[in-house]
Scaffold this active site. Structure first.
Site, mmCIF file in Angstrom:
data_model
loop_
_atom_site.group_PDB
_atom_site.id
_atom_site.type_symbol
_atom_site.label_atom_id
_atom_site.label_comp_id
_atom_site.label_asym_id
_atom_site.label_seq_id
_atom_site.Cartn_x
_atom_site.Cartn_y
_atom_site.Cartn_z
ATOM 1 N N TYR A 184 61.593 19.927 16.764
ATOM 2 C CA TYR A 184 60.265 19.559 16.247
ATOM 3 C C TYR A 184 59.971 20.282 14.932
ATOM 4 C CZ TYR A 184 58.847 17.351 20.648
ATOM 5 O OH TYR A 184 58.745 16.517 21.740
ATOM 6 N N LYS B 111 52.630 42.526 43.235
ATOM 7 C CA LYS B 111 51.585 41.622 42.718
ATOM 8 C C LYS B 111 52.244 40.469 41.957
ATOM 9 C CE LYS B 111 51.056 44.725 38.736
ATOM 10 N NZ LYS B 111 50.255 45.851 38.199
#
Ligand SMILES: *Cc1c(COP(=O)(O)O)cnc(C)c1O
Length: 398
Positions: A293, A76
């Site tokens: 950041y 999957k």
């Protein structure tokens, strides 16, 4: 140039976009981009390498745990991010005959590359979807009376299905008393039930009492519904002892190198995935300087920083900011500050040889997906299935 090209796990040539050696001086066609053929990493950022031989070896290793049983493969989510269209046929060539995906669409994609295999759809039958299952010869894992009735009306015993019984997850499947009440019911034959299935809640924690409760409930179900082959074990379930194994193993994560036995120190599986990214720049900073950041890292002393060409938009989790590591020349280098969309800052103070173009390993060489998941506050499953499409993808083996 060698250190700029993607690294290879085994020393074999990679099956990537690279054209090989340019020293033969085949001229580039007019107007084509002059990217050095040996450096896909420079052109694209990071390199993801998937070892198909390791996936096949892991499948064989899992099958060997239960000699009397069949071993399927759960593929999957695009084979846990590793690429359904490449991984599934490699497993089929190795002898794997049964595959599990989650969605109908995944099943249709699996059928396109697995013409003969049994393909089970774990999420069951969406309303009205039964004809599509029959058209593509997909096997629904039926989880409710409604699904059973809808499938039986179409199948009338012609098309097979699995029956999912919920023994503790409270997620999908018939409740145990509902399933027990089906004993002797002709509905089972009309729905073509050929596999009895349940799913373990905490198989990677063998001391959890829920394992024994589920194993016992499943054994009682088999007695009540005799003659139907059965499947209980996911990757970790394979290692819970014979009572959890039954007729069909259903491993996913362990095929892709994830550790099914995290309570032991040794991972019995071979690593499958490696992720490398080149250093773009090196800089020295002073004590008190910050990086990234929001200045979420501050240098405690003079440090040497390296910036890598990979970020959260590539699928490397931002939650590993100030926590994850990458290997440079074998040295574990901490990730500094917040991970950016396209860039990661490393502390390479302890790697004097690090320079522009040196490759850093984010997954591989002992830095495994379980460790990356832990550093990111998640599990290796989420790291694998989050692997992006922005890398140069290469497959080895197979
Ligand atoms: C995903 C899944 C598996 C595979 O589990 P792993 O832990 O990856 O081995 C098996 N069975 C069901 C029902 C699943 O949803």
């Amino acid at each position: 140039m060698g250190e700029i090209a993607c690294r290879e796990p085994s020393g074999s040539r990679m099956t990537s976009h690279s054209n090989g050696d340019t020293s033969g001086a085949t001229p580039l066609p007019a107007g084509s981009l002059a990217i050095p053929s040996q450096s896909p990493a420079v052109a694209h950022g990071a390199c993801l390498t998937i070892d198909l031989d390791a996936i096949v070896a892991n499948w064989r290793r899992l099958a060997a745990e239960a000699p009397g049983a069949e071993c399927s493969a759960v593929v999957k989510a695009d084979a846990y991010g590793c690429g359904l269209a490449v991984v599934a046929p490699a497993l089929a060539r190795a002898g794997c005959g049964s595959f599990f995906v989650a969605h109908l669409e995944e099943g249709i994609a699996a059928r396109a590359c697995l013409p003969e295999s049994d393909i089970y759809i774990l999420n069951g039958l969406a309303p009205g979807s039964a004809p599509a299952f029959a058209e593509h010869r997909l096997i629904p894992v039926l989880g409710s009376h409604e699904e059973l009735a809808e499938w039986a009306a179409l199948s009338e015993g012609q098309w097979p299905a699995a029956l999912h019984v919920d023994t503790g997850m409270n997620r999908l499947g018939l409740r145990v008393p509902e399933a027990l009440a089906l004993a002797g019911d002709p509905l089972l034959a009309r729905a073509g039930i050929r596999l009895l299935m349940s799913h373990l809640v905490s198989a990677e924690k063998p001391d959890e009492p829920v394992n024994a409760r589920q194993i016992e409930a499943f054994a009682a179900l088999r007695q009540a519904l005799p003659g139907i082959p059965a499947s209980l074990a996911n990757s970790s379930g394979v290692f819970l002892g014979a009572a959890a194994r039954h007729d069909l193993l259903r491993p996913g994560y362990a095929l892709y190198g994830g550790n099914p036995t995290p309570y032991r120190t040794e991972n019995p599986m071979r690593p499958v995935v490696r992720l490398d990214s080149p250093i773009l720049q090196i800089r020295d900073v002073e004590a008190g300087d910050t990086a990234g950041y929001n200045a979420r890292w501050q240098a405690p002393s003079p440090r040497r920083l390296a910036t890598l060409s990979i970020g959260y938009a590539d699928g490397y989790p931002r939650s590993a900011s100030n926590a994850g590591r990458a290997l440079v020349e074998g040295v574990a280098c901490p990730i500094l500050g917040l991970i950016s969309m396209d860039l990661i800052i490393l502390d390479v103070t302890n790697v004097p040889g690090a320079r522009r173009g040196t490759m850093a390993t984010l997954i591989g060489d002992g830095l495994d997906i379980d460790a990356v998941g832990q550093a990111a506050g998640t599990i290796g499953y989420e790291i694998l299935t989050g692997l992006g499409s922005r890398y140069v993808r290469s497959y080895t083996g197979g």
